[in-house]
Design a protein around this motif. Structure first.
Motif, PDB file in Angstrom:
ATOM      1  N   LEU A  66       2.585  20.456  18.085  1.00 18.99           N
ATOM      2  CA  LEU A  66       1.610  20.870  17.078  1.00 18.99           C
ATOM      3  C   LEU A  66       0.476  21.710  17.687  1.00 18.99           C
ATOM      4  CD1 LEU A  66       0.478  20.552  14.180  1.00 18.99           C
ATOM      5  CD2 LEU A  66      -0.600  18.432  14.962  1.00 18.99           C
ATOM      6  N   PHE A  67      -0.085  21.234  18.796  1.00 21.02           N
ATOM      7  CA  PHE A  67      -1.233  21.952  19.356  1.00 21.02           C
ATOM      8  C   PHE A  67      -0.813  23.248  20.042  1.00 21.02           C
ATOM      9  CE2 PHE A  67      -4.325  18.070  19.518  1.00 21.02           C
ATOM     10  CZ  PHE A  67      -4.333  18.039  18.140  1.00 21.02           C
TER      11      PHE A  67
ATOM     12  N   ILE B 229      -0.855  25.619  17.283  1.00 20.13           N
ATOM     13  CA  ILE B 229      -2.229  26.066  16.972  1.00 20.13           C
ATOM     14  C   ILE B 229      -2.671  27.128  17.986  1.00 20.13           C
ATOM     15  CG2 ILE B 229      -4.654  25.303  16.990  1.00 20.13           C
ATOM     16  CD1 ILE B 229      -3.748  22.800  15.448  1.00 20.13           C
TER      17      ILE B 229
ATOM     18  N   PHE C  39     -11.341  23.371  18.175  1.00 19.95           N
ATOM     19  CA  PHE C  39     -11.227  23.513  16.717  1.00 19.95           C
ATOM     20  C   PHE C  39     -11.578  22.187  16.058  1.00 19.95           C
ATOM     21  CE2 PHE C  39      -7.103  22.732  18.702  1.00 19.95           C
ATOM     22  CZ  PHE C  39      -6.616  21.631  18.024  1.00 19.95           C
ATOM     23  N   ASP C  40     -11.946  22.260  14.783  1.00 19.57           N
ATOM     24  CA  ASP C  40     -12.315  21.053  14.045  1.00 19.57           C
ATOM     25  C   ASP C  40     -11.099  20.161  13.836  1.00 19.57           C
ATOM     26  OD1 ASP C  40     -15.091  21.588  13.570  1.00 19.57           O
ATOM     27  OD2 ASP C  40     -14.494  23.107  12.106  1.00 19.57           O
ATOM     28  N   ASP C  41     -11.304  18.849  14.022  1.00 18.10           N
ATOM     29  CA  ASP C  41     -10.242  17.883  13.729  1.00 18.10           C
ATOM     30  C   ASP C  41      -9.982  17.876  12.221  1.00 18.10           C
ATOM     31  OD1 ASP C  41      -9.097  15.135  15.377  1.00 18.10           O
ATOM     32  OD2 ASP C  41      -8.957  15.161  13.191  1.00 18.10           O
ATOM     33  N   ILE C  42      -8.713  17.793  11.833  1.00 15.86           N
ATOM     34  CA  ILE C  42      -8.332  17.841  10.417  1.00 15.86           C
ATOM     35  C   ILE C  42      -8.740  16.557   9.679  1.00 15.86           C
ATOM     36  CG2 ILE C  42      -6.012  16.807  10.532  1.00 15.86           C
ATOM     37  CD1 ILE C  42      -5.010  19.259   8.943  1.00 15.86           C
ATOM     38  N   ASN C  43      -8.970  15.495  10.413  1.00 22.70           N
ATOM     39  CA  ASN C  43      -9.323  14.193   9.821  1.00 22.70           C
ATOM     40  C   ASN C  43     -10.555  13.638  10.546  1.00 22.70           C
ATOM     41  OD1 ASN C  43      -9.245  11.758   8.445  1.00 22.70           O
ATOM     42  ND2 ASN C  43      -7.681  10.881   9.790  1.00 22.70           N
TER      43      ASN C  43
ATOM     44  N   HIS D  89     -16.503  16.484  14.688  1.00 23.20           N
ATOM     45  CA  HIS D  89     -15.304  15.968  15.370  1.00 23.20           C
ATOM     46  C   HIS D  89     -14.463  17.186  15.727  1.00 23.20           C
ATOM     47  CE1 HIS D  89     -11.719  12.897  15.478  1.00 23.20           C
ATOM     48  NE2 HIS D  89     -11.821  13.613  16.579  1.00 23.20           N
TER      49      HIS D  89
ATOM     50  N   LEU E 256     -11.856  19.076  18.586  1.00 26.22           N
ATOM     51  CA  LEU E 256     -10.862  18.866  19.643  1.00 26.22           C
ATOM     52  C   LEU E 256     -10.908  20.056  20.589  1.00 26.22           C
ATOM     53  CD1 LEU E 256      -7.901  17.688  17.366  1.00 26.22           C
ATOM     54  CD2 LEU E 256      -9.539  16.250  18.620  1.00 26.22           C
TER      55      LEU E 256
ATOM     56  N   ASN F  14      -7.646   9.962  24.418  1.00 26.12           N
ATOM     57  CA  ASN F  14      -6.723   8.856  24.213  1.00 26.12           C
ATOM     58  C   ASN F  14      -5.469   9.154  25.027  1.00 26.12           C
ATOM     59  OD1 ASN F  14      -8.404   7.544  22.330  1.00 26.12           O
ATOM     60  ND2 ASN F  14      -7.653   8.859  20.690  1.00 26.12           N
TER      61      ASN F  14
ATOM     62  N   GLY G 156      -3.894   4.999  20.989  1.00 25.49           N
ATOM     63  CA  GLY G 156      -4.114   5.797  19.787  1.00 25.49           C
ATOM     64  C   GLY G 156      -3.731   7.254  19.922  1.00 25.49           C
ATOM     65  N   GLN G 157      -3.116   7.640  21.039  1.00 25.69           N
ATOM     66  CA  GLN G 157      -2.696   9.045  21.164  1.00 25.69           C
ATOM     67  C   GLN G 157      -1.529   9.311  20.218  1.00 25.69           C
ATOM     68  OE1 GLN G 157      -1.631  10.399  25.138  1.00 25.69           O
ATOM     69  NE2 GLN G 157      -1.591  12.556  24.485  1.00 25.69           N
ATOM     70  N   THR G 158      -1.692  10.325  19.386  1.00 29.77           N
ATOM     71  CA  THR G 158      -0.650  10.681  18.417  1.00 29.77           C
ATOM     72  C   THR G 158      -0.110  12.090  18.661  1.00 29.77           C
ATOM     73  OG1 THR G 158      -2.289  11.470  16.828  1.00 29.77           O
ATOM     74  CG2 THR G 158      -1.583   9.165  16.621  1.00 29.77           C
ATOM     75  N   VAL G 159      -0.904  12.928  19.314  1.00 29.61           N
ATOM     76  CA  VAL G 159      -0.461  14.287  19.649  1.00 29.61           C
ATOM     77  C   VAL G 159      -0.400  14.370  21.171  1.00 29.61           C
ATOM     78  CG1 VAL G 159      -0.955  16.752  19.487  1.00 29.61           C
ATOM     79  CG2 VAL G 159      -1.511  15.246  17.553  1.00 29.61           C
TER      80      VAL G 159
ATOM     81  N   HIS H  54     -11.583  14.761  22.518  1.00 28.27           N
ATOM     82  CA  HIS H  54     -12.318  14.609  21.264  1.00 28.27           C
ATOM     83  C   HIS H  54     -13.811  14.713  21.560  1.00 28.27           C
ATOM     84  CE1 HIS H  54      -9.059  12.627  18.745  1.00 28.27           C
ATOM     85  NE2 HIS H  54      -8.584  12.347  19.931  1.00 28.27           N
TER      86      HIS H  54
END
Ligand code: 5GP
Ligand code: ZN
Length: 111
Positions: free
Chosen positions: A4-5, A8, A27-31, A37, A39, A84, A90-93, A99
Motif C-alpha cells: 500500500l505505501f 502511495i 502524509f495524513d493518516d486516513i484514520n 496524525h 505518517l 509499531n 498493532g502494525q498493519t502496514v 506515526h
C-alpha cells in the motif's frame, strides 16, 4: 510485491501529502487518532523500523527530522512519534512508517 505505501510513493494511490524529498514522504493518516496524525515513510520499501535501521540509518534519522519539522509547522506544544513493529504491536502496514501524533493530550503509557 503489493504494498500500500509503495503505491502511495508511486502515486498510484492518492494521499494528502504534507512533505516530500528524495528519500522520504509524509502524509495524513486516513484514520487519524489525533488532530495531527501524519505518517512519515521512507520511499524505499523496508518492512519495519528495525529493517530500515539496519540498512539505512540516515533515512531513519530523517523520518524523525521530518516529524519534528511538521510538528513545528503545526505549532504542536508536544508530540509523540511511534513505530509499531509486528502484528502484536498493532502494525498493519508492513512498510516502515513513523506515526506523528499531536494536537491533543496524549496518555502515558499508551495502550
Ligand atoms: P500501523 O497500524 O501499521 O502502525 O499503521 C498503519 C496506518 O496506516 C494506520 O494508522 C492506518 O490508518 C493508515 N492507513 C491505512 N491505509 C491507509 C491509506 O490508504 N492511506 C493513508 N493515508 N493511511 C492509511
Ligand atoms: Zn512498501
Amino acid at each position: 510485491m503489493n504494498c500500500l505505501f509503495c503505491s502511495i510513493v508511486e502515486g498510484k494511490i492518492p494521499a494528502s501529502k504534507v512533505y516530500e524529498n528524495d528519500s522520504v514522504i509524509a502524509f495524513d493518516d486516513i484514520n487519524p487518532q489525533a488532530p495531527t496524525h501524519v505518517l512519515v515513510i521512507p520511499k524505499t520499501h523496508y518492512e519495519n523500523a528495525a529493517e530500515l535501521a539496519a540498512n539505512d540509518a540516515q533515512t531513519l534519522g530523517e523520518l524523525f527530522a521530518v516529524a519534528h519539522k511538521v510538528a513545528g509547522e503545526r505549532s504542536l506544544s508536544g508530540y509523540r512519534t511511534v513505530f509499531n513493529t509486528g502484528a502484536d504491536a498493532g502494525q498493519t502496514v508492513f512498510h516502515a512508517h513513523l506515526h506523528l501524533l499531536g494536537g491533543r493530550s496524549l496518555n502515558w503509557p499508551p495502550g
